[in-house]
Design a protein around this motif. Structure first.
Motif, mmCIF file in Angstrom:
data_model
loop_
_atom_site.group_PDB
_atom_site.id
_atom_site.type_symbol
_atom_site.label_atom_id
_atom_site.label_comp_id
_atom_site.label_asym_id
_atom_site.label_seq_id
_atom_site.Cartn_x
_atom_site.Cartn_y
_atom_site.Cartn_z
ATOM 1 N N MET A 1 0.852 -1.176 0.000
ATOM 2 C CA MET A 1 0.000 0.000 0.000
ATOM 3 C C MET A 1 0.893 1.233 0.000
ATOM 4 O O MET A 1 1.657 1.458 0.931
ATOM 5 C CB MET A 1 -0.925 -0.006 1.216
ATOM 6 C CG MET A 1 -1.869 -1.210 1.260
ATOM 7 S SD MET A 1 -3.069 -1.223 -0.096
ATOM 8 C CE MET A 1 -4.277 -0.046 0.507
ATOM 9 N N LEU A 3 1.407 5.146 0.012
ATOM 10 C CA LEU A 3 0.775 6.407 0.395
ATOM 11 C C LEU A 3 1.320 7.526 -0.486
ATOM 12 O O LEU A 3 2.492 7.874 -0.415
ATOM 13 C CB LEU A 3 1.050 6.699 1.868
ATOM 14 C CG LEU A 3 0.565 5.632 2.858
ATOM 15 C CD1 LEU A 3 1.117 5.895 4.254
ATOM 16 C CD2 LEU A 3 -0.948 5.572 2.885
ATOM 17 N N THR A 95 -2.319 8.646 8.089
ATOM 18 C CA THR A 95 -1.764 7.511 7.342
ATOM 19 C C THR A 95 -2.474 6.203 7.682
ATOM 20 O O THR A 95 -2.745 5.384 6.804
ATOM 21 C CB THR A 95 -0.263 7.369 7.624
ATOM 22 O OG1 THR A 95 -0.049 7.319 9.043
ATOM 23 C CG2 THR A 95 0.524 8.540 7.045
ATOM 24 N N ILE A 99 -5.192 3.527 5.268
ATOM 25 C CA ILE A 99 -5.220 2.062 5.141
ATOM 26 C C ILE A 99 -6.560 1.514 5.628
ATOM 27 O O ILE A 99 -7.146 0.619 5.010
ATOM 28 C CB ILE A 99 -4.058 1.421 5.924
ATOM 29 C CG1 ILE A 99 -2.708 2.017 5.468
ATOM 30 C CG2 ILE A 99 -4.057 -0.092 5.729
ATOM 31 C CD1 ILE A 99 -2.398 1.834 4.003
ATOM 32 N N VAL A 116 3.579 -1.166 3.886
ATOM 33 C CA VAL A 116 3.090 0.214 3.796
ATOM 34 C C VAL A 116 4.284 1.116 3.535
ATOM 35 O O VAL A 116 5.236 1.147 4.321
ATOM 36 C CB VAL A 116 2.365 0.646 5.089
ATOM 37 C CG1 VAL A 116 1.886 2.092 4.974
ATOM 38 C CG2 VAL A 116 1.179 -0.278 5.378
ATOM 39 N N SER A 118 5.805 4.952 1.348
ATOM 40 C CA SER A 118 5.472 6.321 0.958
ATOM 41 C C SER A 118 6.037 6.609 -0.423
ATOM 42 O O SER A 118 7.070 6.059 -0.813
ATOM 43 C CB SER A 118 6.052 7.305 1.974
ATOM 44 O OG SER A 118 5.852 8.631 1.559
ATOM 45 N N TRP A 191 -0.917 -8.866 8.618
ATOM 46 C CA TRP A 191 -2.161 -8.194 8.287
ATOM 47 C C TRP A 191 -3.260 -8.362 9.330
ATOM 48 O O TRP A 191 -3.922 -7.387 9.721
ATOM 49 C CB TRP A 191 -2.657 -8.619 6.916
ATOM 50 C CG TRP A 191 -4.024 -8.085 6.582
ATOM 51 C CD1 TRP A 191 -5.114 -8.794 6.203
ATOM 52 C CD2 TRP A 191 -4.429 -6.708 6.590
ATOM 53 N NE1 TRP A 191 -6.184 -7.952 5.969
ATOM 54 C CE2 TRP A 191 -5.791 -6.667 6.206
ATOM 55 C CE3 TRP A 191 -3.786 -5.513 6.894
ATOM 56 C CZ2 TRP A 191 -6.512 -5.485 6.119
ATOM 57 C CZ3 TRP A 191 -4.503 -4.315 6.813
ATOM 58 C CH2 TRP A 191 -5.850 -4.306 6.430
#
Length: 378
Positions: A1, A3, A95, A99, A116, A118, A191
């Protein structure tokens, strides 16, 4: 993921109309290309890109993900705006909230681990090594860290660890840091564990819904297994005009500049094909990055020139960054200047910034204002 919704206010005019990850960088790239290429080179094939602020240029750049081998029928890249998130229309408030709003997107792949990252840092990292350590330590979360100079440690989120790299304390910009291990904002979570914390955090009205301020401290308080992964390569947070300029200048140093040409770790981008660069008969180009499609007739020293840039005769360009479509009029002098896309510098313009000052950012509007105040090109 990934950002990628940062507004980037500290970059000033560079981010007035585009998100920070979409800002041009290094002669042919955009900032986000480094993170996207890290995913490609780390064999990550399913990626959600979370956008928010001025996403148009960023969405256009990413497209279907083809340059990064993410144009896949199963997985690939998916651009996620706040309006398609779990809560159906709220802007991301932090942030962790970003998610949380996309839990449904993650759950459809039923992953064991979630990375995660950036989209606004310049670095090259193999995320598989990070994952391998996460598995080996049976961690709930693994945070990538980098050693920073002690005198700068108070500017970062600092992690204090045991001899086994297990994290026992997180300090957000401490006045007296206990270590110089700075969080890079790169996390791997198990997760199911992260999902539980996101659901609880979403119900907490006192939370800022941020990983560094809320999720990580809460996990530490619950004695969860959090470990640091030490990264020893080049890493730069290009969140200010000064750091953005420094990172571009770093590319001109042979050691780091050669990493861009590393065939084993390529930096991919969605770039147009332009004809070979043209260097004029009276041009002098020293220690610079000059993209194809440039026409240079003056002097260029320690500078970065993007595609379709024209530097006319009698010009002297030094330690500057010229974005695509910049045209510099004859007999102009630019020192430590960042010129934004499609800006035309009038003939005889003279802008010099001393070493102890932040480089100047110019677009057409700013330039007109400066010239009006000074009564011409000086």
């Amino acid at each position: 993921m990934l950002l990628a919704g940062g507004e980037g206010k500290r970059l000033g005019a560079l981010t007035h109309h585009i998100a920070k990850p979409a800002v041009p960088f290094g002669g042919k790239y955009r900032i986000i290309d480094f993170t996207l290429s890290n995913c490609t080179n780390s064999n990550i094939q399913t990626l959600g890109v979370l956008t928010q602020y001025s996403p148009l240029e960023l969405n256009k750049h990413i497209g279907n993900g083809k340059p990064w081998d993410l144009d896949r029928r199963n997985g690939g890249v998916t651009v996620l705006s706040p309006y398609t998130g779990k809560t159906g229309g709220d802007w991301y408030s932090g942030t962790a909230d970003a998610i949380y709003q996309n839990i449904h997107f993650i759950d459809q792949y039923n992953p064991e681990y979630v990375l995660v990252i950036s989209g606004d840092h310049i670095y090259q990292m193999d995320y598989q090594k990070l994952l391998n350590q996460h598995k080996a330590t049976r961690a709930d979360a693994t945070i990538s860290v980098i050693k920073v100079p002690w005198e700068e440690a108070s500017r970062f989120g600092i992690l204090n660890t045991t001899d086994t790299e297990r994290i026992f304390e997180f300090e957000e910009k401490p006045a007296v840091p206990g270590s110089n291990l700075a969080s890079m904002g790169i996390y791997i979570f198990t997760w199911n564990t992260l999902k539980d914390y996101l659901l609880k955090d979403a119900k907490n009205k006192a939370s800022s819904h941020d990983f560094g301020k809320d999720i990580i401290p809460t996990m530490l308080n619950d004695d969860r297994r959090l470990f640091a992964y030490q990264f020893d390569g080049y890493w730069k947070d290009v969140g200010t005009v000064q750091s953005y300029w420094e990172a571009n200048m770093d590319l001109l140093d042979e050691d780091f500049g050669n990493t861009l040409n590393n065939k084993n770790w390529r930096i991919y981008t969605n770039d147009s094909n332009f004809p070979p660069q043209y260097i004029g008969s009276n041009a002098i180009v020293n220690h610079s990055l000059v993209n194809s499609g440039c026409f240079v007739y003056g002097k260029v020293n320690r500078s970065v020139l993007f595609k379709n840039v024209v530097v006319n005769s009698g010009c002297s360009i030094s330690e500057s960054i010229l974005h695509p479509g910049t045209k510099v009029g004859k007999n102009s002098i630019l020192e430590r200047v960042i010129v934004m896309e499609n800006t035309e510098i009038p003939e005889g313009t003279n802008i010099r910034v001393s070493e102890n000052e932040e480089p100047v950012v110019l677009n057409q509007e700013i330039l007109h204002g400066m010239l009006a105040l000074t009564g011409g090109g000086k």
